[in-house]
Scaffold this active site. Structure first.
Site, short mmCIF file in Angstrom:
data_model
loop_
_atom_site.label_atom_id
_atom_site.label_comp_id
_atom_site.label_asym_id
_atom_site.label_seq_id
_atom_site.Cartn_x
_atom_site.Cartn_y
_atom_site.Cartn_z
N HIS A 465 9.18 -9.62 22.22
CA HIS A 465 7.76 -9.36 22.47
C HIS A 465 7.07 -10.60 23.04
O HIS A 465 6.44 -10.55 24.09
CB HIS A 465 7.10 -8.93 21.14
CG HIS A 465 5.63 -8.68 21.25
ND1 HIS A 465 5.09 -7.42 21.28
CD2 HIS A 465 4.58 -9.54 21.34
CE1 HIS A 465 3.77 -7.51 21.39
NE2 HIS A 465 3.43 -8.79 21.43
N GLU A 466 7.23 -11.71 22.33
CA GLU A 466 6.54 -12.93 22.78
C GLU A 466 7.09 -13.40 24.12
O GLU A 466 6.35 -13.91 24.96
CB GLU A 466 6.66 -14.04 21.73
CG GLU A 466 5.99 -13.72 20.40
CD GLU A 466 4.55 -13.21 20.53
OE1 GLU A 466 3.86 -13.58 21.49
OE2 GLU A 466 4.13 -12.40 19.67
N HIS A 469 5.28 -11.68 26.87
CA HIS A 469 4.02 -12.36 27.22
C HIS A 469 4.32 -13.58 28.07
O HIS A 469 3.63 -13.86 29.05
CB HIS A 469 3.31 -12.84 25.95
CG HIS A 469 2.60 -11.77 25.18
ND1 HIS A 469 1.69 -10.92 25.75
CD2 HIS A 469 2.67 -11.43 23.87
CE1 HIS A 469 1.22 -10.10 24.81
NE2 HIS A 469 1.80 -10.38 23.66
#
Ligand SMILES: [Zn+2]
Length: 677
Positions: A465-466, A469
């Site tokens: 997820h990170e 980003h």
């Protein structure tokens, strides 16, 4: 010249926090002077105005950014003191800047000039967004109202910091010591090893539990001792509140009420009915009502399914001789037992297949294959802790971005996981392109003396997820700072790349690239993989309802009338009565640690996760159809959507890639709740 010098990276090895306030004061004074000088010119071209502004902004980011970052990851007394000194200065400056009528007029003249038609669409979007932000910051207000706006911003910044510090301090100040492991039955070996190591680090024998998420999660999920689960649940869910074992000095009750009330005043000052409307004015949702209805519709679809899941859990607990009704500190424990019974698979069994070094290498290999890039570690760049690494992303041997990776939980580090920018991609005055640099931060349980850090699959998903980003920030093609990477991206679309990348932690083809036993090298056995995938949607409706509860609480809290005092607890209780299938005890103070909306950027924006999840689920269906490693689809996604950052509005980018509008049903399908649609 070292890489640190070339990239002008902060010297974290030798960081003098107490010098920053003075530097920042001088820099701000200088910036104000430059801006006043600029706007005194009668007519300015885009290049005359926007480029110098970008550089001024970048210079301030270079001084304050590293301190703000350390405030989150190495929150020492000197960092906190320096940060507290800087924050009011910076807030005052941003307000001065964002309400600068002359600057607004100068931008407006460009927007209305013939030059505007000759600017690129990216530059036009940059100007349009800047002007919107001026209006949202009250540029049109009279002097007295501007003053009030500035004061509100100051108070809000201070209160948010105080909220966050209280959560951190309450978290850090609680621990529970055990001489031996007899009360810790059920806890996995790795958690026991952590607890032992933590005790040793404090000069104690035996075991020490604390409120780091990994420790909390292990206890409520695995500890057979119900009383221990209740104790740890209570400590965690009353952090920074008037309840539980915590020092009253950390109580956030009053801060939350003030934050909400001041936000409402701010919104009304600049002409919005409430903060929710103010918040969505810069988002993809057309109105607070649209966002609210979106959540409420989903909640209605999910509630019967959640009730069914809860009934199954209770029935299972009854068979096990468990309590009826189940209490909040029993839910995770019996859920894990039910998961094991139903899928014959514990989260713990999977961990040896997810040792951090392999997972990290696998993640890099996946994005390399998907986008045709290379990721590699670079030595010799100063970092703030020995566990932090620095990495380069290149394409055909040419660097395009860099990132720091700080994955382990420790004291003086804020909980959770996030990506932040260290440098933004932009064209500099010397015509060179400044490459983007990201901070990627997680809070996984660290390695112990005799084994590498073993992640839960949930941790693996968080890392992906990170990194999603991070890719949004680092793979941008845009070199206009205001709309490069995540800049200028509507907040409710910003979770698209992150939630999209999570999917590669759930596909057989990608998982098998890295899920190997850390001791034997044996790949994740097919039977275990099958069980893991089968368990993906376990209690999916209950999970959705939790998220919807947070989102509705946040939106309703920020839709109150400013004139009334806010009863935060009453708003939450009302939402729970409508949505929740698990009713926590009266003394639960979850909201006192809800940093997303009280200390982060998610006020009246928590719904964004769910909103963007629709976009991500929809985009992933295209990858599923084309092949998850289809290089053309990967390139198209990069070039039509991901790489364009905030240079066009989110709906335009989505439609450019997908050829149509988003489909909410894709979200329902992705959660395995298809029958509800
Ligand atoms: Zn995210």
């Amino acid at each position: 010249m070292s890489l640190m010098q070339t990239l002008q990276l902060p010297n974290f090895a030798d960081f003098e926090a107490n010098n920053i306030p003075t530097q920042l004061t001088a820099l701000i004074a200088n910036s104000k002077q430059q801006i006043e000088q600029l706007v005194s010119e009668p007519s300015l071209s885009y290049a005359d105005l926007v480029l110098p502004l970008e550089q001024i902004d970048d210079a301030i980011g270079q001084v304050f950014g590293p301190l703000a970052h350390l405030h989150s990851v190495a929150n020492t007394d000197s960092v906190r003191q320096a940060y507290d000194l800087c924050l009011p200065k910076l807030t005052e400056y941003s307000t001065w800047l964002s309400q600068n009528q002359d600057l607004y007029k100068a931008l407006e003249r460009i927007q209305q000039s013939d030059e505007f038609n000759h600017l690129t669409p990216v530059q036009q979007q940059d100007i349009n967004l800047q002007m919107r932000d001026f209006r949202l910051a009250g540029v049109a207000l009279g002097a007295e109202d501007k003053q009030q706006y500035a004061e509100l911003k100051q108070q809000l910044a201070q209160l948010s910091t105080q909220f966050s510090n209280n959560v951190m301090d309450a978290t850090d100040s609680w621990s529970k010591h055990f001489d031996d492991s007899k009360h810790l039955l059920g806890l996995p070996e790795s958690s026991l090893a952590q607890a032992k190591q933590l005790a040793a680090s404090k000069g104690l024998t035996g075991y020490l539990l604390n409120l780091d998420f990994a420790c909390y999660h292990a206890v409520v999920t695995f500890a057979d001792d119900r009383e221990l689960r209740q104790t740890v649940y209570t400590a965690f869910n009353t952090r920074a509140s008037d309840q539980g074992p915590h020092d009253q000095q950390y109580d956030n009750t009053e801060i939350m009420a003030q934050l909400v009330s001041l936000r409402q005043q701010l919104a009304q000052l600049v002409g919005y009915d409430n903060y929710a409307e103010y918040s969505v004015a810069s988002k993809m949702a057309d109105s607070g009502k649209e966002a609210h209805d979106f959540l409420q519709d989903l909640a209605q679809q999910c509630k019967p399914l959640g009730q069914e899941e809860m009934a199954q859990l209770q029935a299972f607990a009854n068979q096990q001789g468990g309590p009826q009704p189940l209490q909040a500190w029993d839910i995770a424990y019996y859920s894990e037992k039910l998961r094991q019974a139903r899928f014959d698979l514990s989260q713990e069994e999977l961990k040896p297949y997810f040792a951090l070094p392999q997972v990290q290498a696998g993640l890099f290999a996946i994005v390399e294959r998907l986008f045709g890039i290379q990721v590699e570690q670079v030595d010799g760049v100063p970092v703030w802790h020995k566990d932090v690494g620095f990495y380069r992303i290149s394409q055909q041997g040419k660097p395009i971005g860099y990132f720091y990776l700080d994955v382990f939980a420790r004291q003086q580090k804020r909980g959770g996981a996030w990506m932040n920018d260290c440098r933004t991609r932009q064209k500099l005055a010397n015509q060179q392109t400044q490459l983007p640099v990201a901070y990627l931060v997680c809070n996984f349980a660290p390695a112990s003396d005799d084994q590498p850090a073993l992640l839960t699959h949930n941790d693996v998903v968080t890392l992906f997820h990170e990194f999603g980003h991070g890719l949004h920030h680092m793979l941008t093609h845009i070199d206009v700072a205001g709309v490069a990477g995540i800049n200028g991206v509507a907040w409710d679309a910003v979770e698209l790349p992150s939630q999209l990348l999570e999917n590669w932690a759930w596909q057989k083809e990608s998982l098998l690239m890295f899920a190997k036993h850390y001791q034997t090298g044996e790949p994740l056995p097919a039977a275990m993989l099958q069980k893991m995938l089968a368990a993906k949607h376990f209690q999916s409706a209950m999970f959705m309802l939790r998220q919807l509860e947070f989102g509705l609480f946040d939106l309703r809290l920020h839709s109150q009338d400013a004139a009334q005092s806010v009863d935060v607890q009453a708003v939450l209780d009302q939402v729970r009565a409508e949505v929740a299938v698990i009713t926590p005890p009266d003394w639960n103070r979850f909201q006192h640690g809800f940093s997303h909306i009280f200390a982060g950027g998610y006020a009246a924006g928590y719904y964004s996760y769910m909103w963007a999840d629709v976009l991500a689920a929809d985009v992933f269906e295209r990858f599923m159809a084309d092949g998850i490693f289809n290089p053309q689809t990967g390139q198209q996604y990069w070039h039509k959507l991901l790489g364009r950052g905030g240079s066009a509005d989110a709906m335009t980018l989505f439609m450019d890639f997908m050829g149509r509008k988003p489909d909410v049903a894709a979200l329902i399908r992705s959660k395995g709740l298809g029958e509800a649609a």
